[in-house]
Design a protein around this motif. Structure first.
Motif, short mmCIF file in Angstrom:
data_model
loop_
_atom_site.label_atom_id
_atom_site.label_comp_id
_atom_site.label_asym_id
_atom_site.label_seq_id
_atom_site.Cartn_x
_atom_site.Cartn_y
_atom_site.Cartn_z
N GLN A 152 0.81 -1.23 0.00
CA GLN A 152 0.00 0.00 0.00
C GLN A 152 0.84 1.27 0.00
OE1 GLN A 152 -3.05 -0.28 3.04
NE2 GLN A 152 -4.22 -1.72 1.82
N ARG A 153 1.90 1.24 -0.77
CA ARG A 153 2.68 2.45 -1.01
C ARG A 153 2.92 2.57 -2.51
NH1 ARG A 153 1.00 3.12 3.20
NH2 ARG A 153 1.98 3.97 5.10
N ALA A 154 2.26 3.58 -3.10
CA ALA A 154 2.34 3.82 -4.55
C ALA A 154 3.39 4.88 -4.84
CB ALA A 154 0.98 4.26 -5.08
N ASP A 155 3.80 4.96 -6.10
CA ASP A 155 4.76 5.97 -6.56
C ASP A 155 6.03 5.96 -5.70
OD1 ASP A 155 2.51 6.78 -8.12
OD2 ASP A 155 1.86 8.08 -6.50
N PRO A 156 6.63 4.80 -5.50
CA PRO A 156 7.73 4.68 -4.53
C PRO A 156 9.03 5.32 -5.00
CG PRO A 156 7.47 2.61 -5.71
CD PRO A 156 6.34 3.50 -6.15
N TYR A 157 9.73 5.92 -4.07
CA TYR A 157 11.03 6.52 -4.37
C TYR A 157 12.02 6.10 -3.28
CZ TYR A 157 14.56 9.71 -6.06
OH TYR A 157 15.72 10.22 -6.59
N ILE A 158 13.12 5.47 -3.69
CA ILE A 158 14.18 5.07 -2.77
C ILE A 158 15.47 5.77 -3.18
CG2 ILE A 158 15.57 3.17 -1.86
CD1 ILE A 158 13.23 1.32 -2.27
N TYR A 159 16.07 6.48 -2.25
CA TYR A 159 17.31 7.21 -2.51
C TYR A 159 18.41 6.68 -1.60
CZ TYR A 159 20.67 11.06 -2.46
OH TYR A 159 21.82 11.82 -2.53
N LYS A 160 19.52 6.27 -2.18
CA LYS A 160 20.67 5.85 -1.40
C LYS A 160 21.63 7.03 -1.27
CE LYS A 160 24.32 2.37 -1.02
NZ LYS A 160 25.08 1.29 -1.70
N HIS A 161 21.84 7.46 -0.03
CA HIS A 161 22.65 8.65 0.23
C HIS A 161 24.11 8.25 0.51
CE1 HIS A 161 23.38 12.77 0.99
NE2 HIS A 161 23.47 12.69 2.31
N THR A 162 24.96 9.26 0.52
CA THR A 162 26.38 9.03 0.79
C THR A 162 26.64 8.59 2.23
OG1 THR A 162 26.62 11.40 1.22
CG2 THR A 162 27.17 10.63 -1.00
N ASP A 163 25.66 8.72 3.10
CA ASP A 163 25.82 8.26 4.49
C ASP A 163 25.59 6.76 4.61
OD1 ASP A 163 23.08 8.05 4.21
OD2 ASP A 163 22.58 9.48 5.80
N GLY A 164 25.29 6.10 3.48
CA GLY A 164 25.08 4.67 3.49
C GLY A 164 23.65 4.24 3.78
N TYR A 165 22.78 5.18 4.09
CA TYR A 165 21.39 4.86 4.38
C TYR A 165 20.51 4.98 3.14
CZ TYR A 165 22.10 4.70 9.43
OH TYR A 165 22.51 4.36 10.70
N ILE A 172 12.30 12.27 -2.47
CA ILE A 172 13.29 12.89 -1.60
C ILE A 172 14.65 12.92 -2.30
CG2 ILE A 172 13.73 10.70 -0.38
CD1 ILE A 172 14.28 12.50 2.14
N HIS A 173 15.25 14.11 -2.33
CA HIS A 173 16.54 14.32 -2.99
C HIS A 173 17.45 15.14 -2.09
CE1 HIS A 173 15.23 13.08 -7.13
NE2 HIS A 173 14.05 13.36 -6.60
N PHE A 174 18.74 14.94 -2.25
CA PHE A 174 19.73 15.76 -1.55
C PHE A 174 20.39 16.64 -2.60
CE2 PHE A 174 23.76 16.78 0.54
CZ PHE A 174 23.31 17.13 1.80
N ASN A 175 20.01 17.92 -2.62
CA ASN A 175 20.49 18.86 -3.63
C ASN A 175 21.18 20.05 -2.99
OD1 ASN A 175 19.56 17.42 -5.88
ND2 ASN A 175 17.53 18.37 -5.78
N GLN A 176 22.42 20.27 -3.38
CA GLN A 176 23.16 21.46 -2.99
C GLN A 176 23.17 21.67 -1.48
OE1 GLN A 176 21.75 24.70 -5.46
NE2 GLN A 176 22.13 23.57 -7.35
N GLY A 177 23.44 20.57 -0.75
CA GLY A 177 23.68 20.64 0.67
C GLY A 177 22.47 20.56 1.58
N ALA A 178 21.30 20.28 1.02
CA ALA A 178 20.10 20.16 1.85
C ALA A 178 19.18 19.11 1.25
CB ALA A 178 19.37 21.50 1.96
#
Length: 316
Positions: free
Chosen positions: A12-25, A75-81
């Motif tokens: 029951q989660r549509a339009d899923p977005y998974i982002y792998k960050h430089t912190d390893g999470y 969710i994105h990490f852009n230009q330090g935030a």
């Protein structure tokens, strides 16, 4: 050898977005069935997202321009935030119609976006006053790009795909460039739709996947690609697949795969395909409020020509 049928990672989660960050999470967000908030999860593995604690980053107001149908956050990490891009509709008292979505952004400077304060940055204005949704961003050669779906009243259909460079992570600059519109049979079943774009780069090319047609079993995914050295703002630089790259698998009962994103496996090299799909077609009532679009994840393969092979939504 018989194929193993995939099970949903998160139900029951549509339009899923998974982002792998430089912190390893890994960071996860998606449309929730109530369409009333932006929910985030964080885990050290993709599998761990299924049972990770959920945090509500933002909840819609009761009235106003963005108080209905919060759709497809990313969710994105852009230009330090950290930024979450999403679409939301105004109250019916304002527009008298529900599907009048516009795109918005929120920002959090905290290293962990499940903590700290999220600031509402306002509407991401494309300069076109029409229904729009499904924004994503990517950086290429030091330039941040915005990629989304929007209605053009002069073109038949519900939405086309557009790209533009960004002046800031919440403002575009320049005139939007249309990259694709619904034109093939598989893009125009039920609704004329190109939406849900997502970007992956490999083998000297930039690939944009997207979704088309109505969000029932007709929903399917297409593909655009360009050379990494091309002018990404030139529509002629892009090639479009004439056939869908991912579609319903009737054999195993996985229906309407689409609105995908890409992430990377724990080994950091294998591209993982993230998408939603239903496991039945007999939807009772308005499909909009049917909660059973589930998040699936599988490896993306590559052929000898360096092109992605999506396979079937039902098997890895």
């Amino acid at each position: 050898m018989q194929d193993t049928v995939l099970k949903p990672l998160i139900e029951q989660r549509a339009d899923p977005y998974i982002y792998k960050h430089t912190d390893g999470y890994y960071y996860f967000t998606a449309s929730v069935p109530q369409y009333d908030r932006i929910e985030l999860r964080r885990a050290s593995t993709i599998a761990g997202l299924a049972t990770a604690e959920t945090v509500d980053a933002w909840t819609k107001p009761d009235t106003g321009n963005y108080c209905e149908l919060v759709w497809a956050p990313e969710i994105h990490f852009n230009q330090g935030a950290w930024y979450v891009y999403f679409a939301a509709a105004p109250s019916r008292e304002i527009k008298h119609k529900l599907f009048q979505h516009r795109m918005y952004a929120i920002r959090n400077p905290n290293p962990n976006p499940l903590e700290g304060e999220w600031e509402f940055m306002g509407q991401v204005d494309t300069g076109i006053d029409s229904f729009c949704l499904d924004a994503t961003t990517f950086t290429h050669k030091g330039r941040l790009y915005y990629l989304w779906a929007q209605k053009d009243h002069e073109i038949e259909g519900n939405s086309n795909l557009y790209i533009a460079p960004m002046k800031t992570p919440w403002q575009i600059e320049g005139k939007p460039v249309m990259l694709s519109k619904p034109e093939y049979d598989w893009e125009t079943r039920g609704f004329w739709v190109n939406e849900g774009p997502s970007v992956v780069r490999r083998n000297g090319r930039i690939f944009i996947s997207y979704s088309a047609s109505a969000t029932d079993e007709n929903y399917a995914m297409g593909l655009l690609w360009a050379d990494e050295d091309a002018d990404l703002l030139d529509p002629a630089a892009w090639t479009k697949s004439r056939e869908p790259v991912l579609r319903t698998c009737y054999e195993h009962g996985i229906y309407g795969p689409g609105h995908n994103s890409f992430t990377y496996a724990e080994d950091s090299d294998t591209v993982m395909l993230v998408y939603h799909a239903r496991t039945y077609t007999e939807i009772v009532g308005d499909p909009l409020w049917n909660p059973d679009r589930h998040t699936f994840v599988k490896p993306l393969r590559w052929d000898e020509q360096g092109m992605p092979v999506f396979g079937r939504p039902s098997t890895s």
